[in-house]
Scaffold this active site. Structure first.
Site, PDB file in Angstrom:
ATOM      1  N   THR A  65     -11.144  -2.745   5.802  1.00 31.53           N
ATOM      2  CA  THR A  65      -9.697  -2.605   5.685  1.00 31.53           C
ATOM      3  C   THR A  65      -9.172  -3.478   4.548  1.00 31.53           C
ATOM      4  O   THR A  65      -9.948  -3.987   3.725  1.00 31.53           O
ATOM      5  CB  THR A  65      -8.998  -2.822   7.049  1.00 31.53           C
ATOM      6  OG1 THR A  65      -7.615  -2.513   6.894  1.00 31.53           O
ATOM      7  CG2 THR A  65      -9.137  -4.230   7.573  1.00 31.53           C
ATOM      8  N   LYS A  69     -10.600  -1.841   0.701  1.00 35.21           N
ATOM      9  CA  LYS A  69     -10.826  -0.395   0.823  1.00 35.21           C
ATOM     10  C   LYS A  69     -11.144   0.314  -0.492  1.00 35.21           C
ATOM     11  O   LYS A  69     -11.861   1.309  -0.495  1.00 35.21           O
ATOM     12  CB  LYS A  69      -9.587   0.269   1.437  1.00 35.21           C
ATOM     13  CG  LYS A  69      -9.464   0.021   2.912  1.00 35.21           C
ATOM     14  CD  LYS A  69      -8.227   0.711   3.430  1.00 35.21           C
ATOM     15  CE  LYS A  69      -8.403   1.040   4.884  1.00 35.21           C
ATOM     16  NZ  LYS A  69      -7.267   1.744   5.425  1.00 35.21           N
ATOM     17  N   ASP A 105      -8.823   7.263   8.016  1.00 33.88           N
ATOM     18  CA  ASP A 105      -7.365   7.059   8.121  1.00 33.88           C
ATOM     19  C   ASP A 105      -6.612   8.366   8.390  1.00 33.88           C
ATOM     20  O   ASP A 105      -5.738   8.424   9.253  1.00 33.88           O
ATOM     21  CB  ASP A 105      -6.805   6.423   6.836  1.00 33.88           C
ATOM     22  CG  ASP A 105      -7.257   4.989   6.657  1.00 33.88           C
ATOM     23  OD1 ASP A 105      -7.671   4.375   7.641  1.00 33.88           O
ATOM     24  OD2 ASP A 105      -7.188   4.492   5.522  1.00 33.88           O
ATOM     25  N   GLY A 128       6.436   7.356   1.666  1.00 28.56           N
ATOM     26  CA  GLY A 128       5.524   6.391   1.059  1.00 28.56           C
ATOM     27  C   GLY A 128       4.319   7.099   0.473  1.00 28.56           C
ATOM     28  O   GLY A 128       4.020   8.241   0.850  1.00 28.56           O
ATOM     29  N   GLY A 130       1.205   5.047  -0.556  1.00 29.78           N
ATOM     30  CA  GLY A 130       0.106   4.090  -0.726  1.00 29.78           C
ATOM     31  C   GLY A 130      -1.195   4.704  -0.210  1.00 29.78           C
ATOM     32  O   GLY A 130      -1.292   5.919  -0.018  1.00 29.78           O
ATOM     33  N   GLY A 131      -2.160   3.834   0.036  1.00 21.31           N
ATOM     34  CA  GLY A 131      -3.483   4.304   0.449  1.00 21.31           C
ATOM     35  C   GLY A 131      -3.472   5.109   1.738  1.00 21.31           C
ATOM     36  O   GLY A 131      -4.108   6.168   1.837  1.00 21.31           O
ATOM     37  N   ALA A 132      -2.729   4.631   2.733  1.00 25.90           N
ATOM     38  CA  ALA A 132      -2.715   5.332   4.023  1.00 25.90           C
ATOM     39  C   ALA A 132      -2.056   6.696   3.864  1.00 25.90           C
ATOM     40  O   ALA A 132      -2.545   7.709   4.389  1.00 25.90           O
ATOM     41  CB  ALA A 132      -1.960   4.493   5.052  1.00 25.90           C
ATOM     42  N   ILE A 219       3.316   4.444  11.084  1.00 24.95           N
ATOM     43  CA  ILE A 219       1.944   3.903  11.113  1.00 24.95           C
ATOM     44  C   ILE A 219       1.961   2.371  11.215  1.00 24.95           C
ATOM     45  O   ILE A 219       0.933   1.753  11.424  1.00 24.95           O
ATOM     46  CB  ILE A 219       1.076   4.381   9.932  1.00 24.95           C
ATOM     47  CG1 ILE A 219       1.446   3.685   8.634  1.00 24.95           C
ATOM     48  CG2 ILE A 219       1.129   5.887   9.775  1.00 24.95           C
ATOM     49  CD1 ILE A 219       0.334   3.815   7.600  1.00 24.95           C
ATOM     50  N   GLY A 242       2.145   3.696  15.884  1.00 30.25           N
ATOM     51  CA  GLY A 242       1.076   3.324  14.957  1.00 30.25           C
ATOM     52  C   GLY A 242      -0.210   2.901  15.651  1.00 30.25           C
ATOM     53  O   GLY A 242      -1.303   3.165  15.158  1.00 30.25           O
TER      54      GLY A 242
HETATM   55  P1  ATR Z   1      -1.100   0.890   1.625  1.00 29.54           P
HETATM   56  O1  ATR Z   1      -2.072   1.152   0.522  1.00 29.54           O
HETATM   57  O2  ATR Z   1      -1.498  -0.172   2.561  1.00 29.54           O
HETATM   58  O3  ATR Z   1      -0.629   2.141   2.310  1.00 29.54           O
HETATM   59  P2  ATR Z   1       0.719   0.205  -0.526  1.00 29.54           P
HETATM   60  O4  ATR Z   1      -0.210   0.747  -1.522  1.00 29.54           O
HETATM   61  O5  ATR Z   1       1.254  -1.172  -0.705  1.00 29.54           O
HETATM   62  O6  ATR Z   1       0.198   0.233   0.950  1.00 29.54           O
HETATM   63  O7  ATR Z   1       1.910   1.250  -0.440  1.00 29.54           O
HETATM   64  C1  ATR Z   1       3.065   0.903   0.034  1.00 29.54           C
HETATM   65  C2  ATR Z   1       3.997   2.107   0.053  1.00 29.54           C
HETATM   66  O8  ATR Z   1       5.171   1.681   0.690  1.00 29.54           O
HETATM   67  C3  ATR Z   1       4.395   2.602  -1.311  1.00 29.54           C
HETATM   68  O9  ATR Z   1       4.691   3.963  -1.235  1.00 29.54           O
HETATM   69  C4  ATR Z   1       5.659   1.790  -1.583  1.00 29.54           C
HETATM   70  O10 ATR Z   1       6.589   2.379  -2.446  1.00 29.54           O
HETATM   71  P3  ATR Z   1       6.445   2.237  -4.056  1.00 29.54           P
HETATM   72  O11 ATR Z   1       5.338   3.138  -4.469  1.00 29.54           O
HETATM   73  O12 ATR Z   1       7.776   2.679  -4.575  1.00 29.54           O
HETATM   74  O13 ATR Z   1       6.163   0.788  -4.313  1.00 29.54           O
HETATM   75  C5  ATR Z   1       6.267   1.748  -0.210  1.00 29.54           C
HETATM   76  N1  ATR Z   1       7.123   0.602  -0.005  1.00 29.54           N
HETATM   77  C6  ATR Z   1       6.759  -0.696   0.067  1.00 29.54           C
HETATM   78  N2  ATR Z   1       7.820  -1.478   0.305  1.00 29.54           N
HETATM   79  C7  ATR Z   1       8.896  -0.658   0.364  1.00 29.54           C
HETATM   80  C8  ATR Z   1      10.306  -0.856   0.570  1.00 29.54           C
HETATM   81  N3  ATR Z   1      10.807  -2.074   0.764  1.00 29.54           N
HETATM   82  N4  ATR Z   1      11.109   0.219   0.575  1.00 29.54           N
HETATM   83  C9  ATR Z   1      10.601   1.447   0.386  1.00 29.54           C
HETATM   84  N5  ATR Z   1       9.304   1.715   0.204  1.00 29.54           N
HETATM   85  C10 ATR Z   1       8.444   0.672   0.175  1.00 29.54           C
END
Ligand code: ATR
Length: 275
Positions: A65, A69, A105, A128, A130-132, A219, A242
């Site tokens: 994790t 990852k 995931d 969002g 990100g990776g998940a 999640i 989650g």
């Molecule tokens: P992971 O890989 O663990 O899923 P990550 O790569 O940090 O996490 O991704 C975080 C996601 O949450 C991204 O989509 C991020 O948006 P950005 O691409 O615009 O950065 C989103 N995110 C994080 N903090 C946020 C906030 N305060 N408001 C809205 N979206 C947020």
């Protein structure tokens, strides 16, 4: 629990190795099935050397994790097709010395959703990217449903949507009111709402958009009931927590680690007792 020279070790690589209590869930399942395995969280100092440790110590598998990852892909031998398309690894299996990466995931999230609702023909909005989110988007896109990806940074939403399938719509959170339908499934994959962060107690979704035919999944697992889920509960939505995704990922990983049908109730009970 059996422990001897034949015991197969399953490790955990993650920055939360001190606090993650998932070992209790795996070891309860190992014990219930009377298997000669042991699950241990490892303190990884140098990832490359830690992976060499998997090989040199004959560790059977590791759960992976944050923050490893993506980086771990540089040190293992192969990715299964799912880990390859997602671009991240949540599990490494040592198959006769060959280290193969997989990713649970997306399937974990899908199972958590499916225990509450059917995804067939549904409009699913992923918040969002990100990776998940990436893993979830690929897994859902394999199902008979329509996904849309929204993100704070729209260019990243576009990137992910295009990677999944050229026809996947994307946008910013401001388009949410136009996109939500009566029975939309909404999935928050961002850390907004997470305990002990600046965004604890916040939600990206205005409460008035939520209605009783909708399903809302977060999640984020700490707290169990985020602001988004609290609001969704008040509006009568079906809720997907989650921690259910964590449970289902655990179930999927246990099967991969041991090749034995997971004792789901035992794992569920262990997870409840460690919340
Ligand atoms: P992971 O890989 O663990 O899923 P990550 O790569 O940090 O996490 O991704 C975080 C996601 O949450 C991204 O989509 C991020 O948006 P950005 O691409 O615009 O950065 C989103 N995110 C994080 N903090 C946020 C906030 N305060 N408001 C809205 N979206 C947020």
């Amino acid at each position: 629990m059996r422990l001897n020279g034949e015991t197969k070790l399953i490790g955990f690589f993650g920055s939360t190795y001190r606090t993650s209590k998932m070992y209790a869930m795996y070891n309860a399942a190992i014990q219930a099935m009377d298997l000669n395995f042991l699950y241990v969280p490892f303190a990884v100092h140098d990832l490359e050397k830690a992976v060499a440790g998997i090989r040199n110590l004959g560790v059977a598998a590791v759960g992976v994790t944050i923050p490893y990852k993506i980086d771990i892909m540089d040190y293992i031998d192969e990715l299964d097709p799912n880990a390859k398309r997602v671009g991240a690894v949540s599990v490494v299996l040592n198959k006769d010395g060959k280290l193969i990466g997989g990713n649970t995931d997306g399937e974990g999230a899908l199972r958590a959703l499916q225990e509450k609702t059917s995804v067939k023909d549904r409009n699913i909005i992923i918040l969002g990217c990100g990776g998940a989110a990436r893993a979830i988007a690929f897994a859902l896109n394999d199902e008979d449903c329509r996904i849309t990806i929204l993100n704070r940074t729209v260019s990243k939403a576009k990137e992910l949507a295009t990677a999944v399938d050229d026809s996947v719509p994307f946008g910013g959170y401001d388009s949410l009111p136009d996109l939500v339908t009566k029975d939309t499934i909404l999935i928050n994959t961002t850390p907004v709402g997470m305990a002990n962060t600046a965004h604890e107690g916040e939600s990206l979704v205005p409460e008035q958009l939520l209605g009783p035919d909708m399903t809302v999944m977060d999640i984020v697992s700490k707290p169990r009931e985020t602001k988004l889920l609290q609001n969704a509960g008040k509006r009568g939505c079906t809720l997907v927590y989650g921690y259910r995704m964590l449970l289902w990922q655990g179930v999927l990983k246990f099967k991969m680690y041991t090749d034995v049908e997971p004792p789901i109730e035992v794992m569920e009970e262990a997870m409840e007792s460690i919340k």
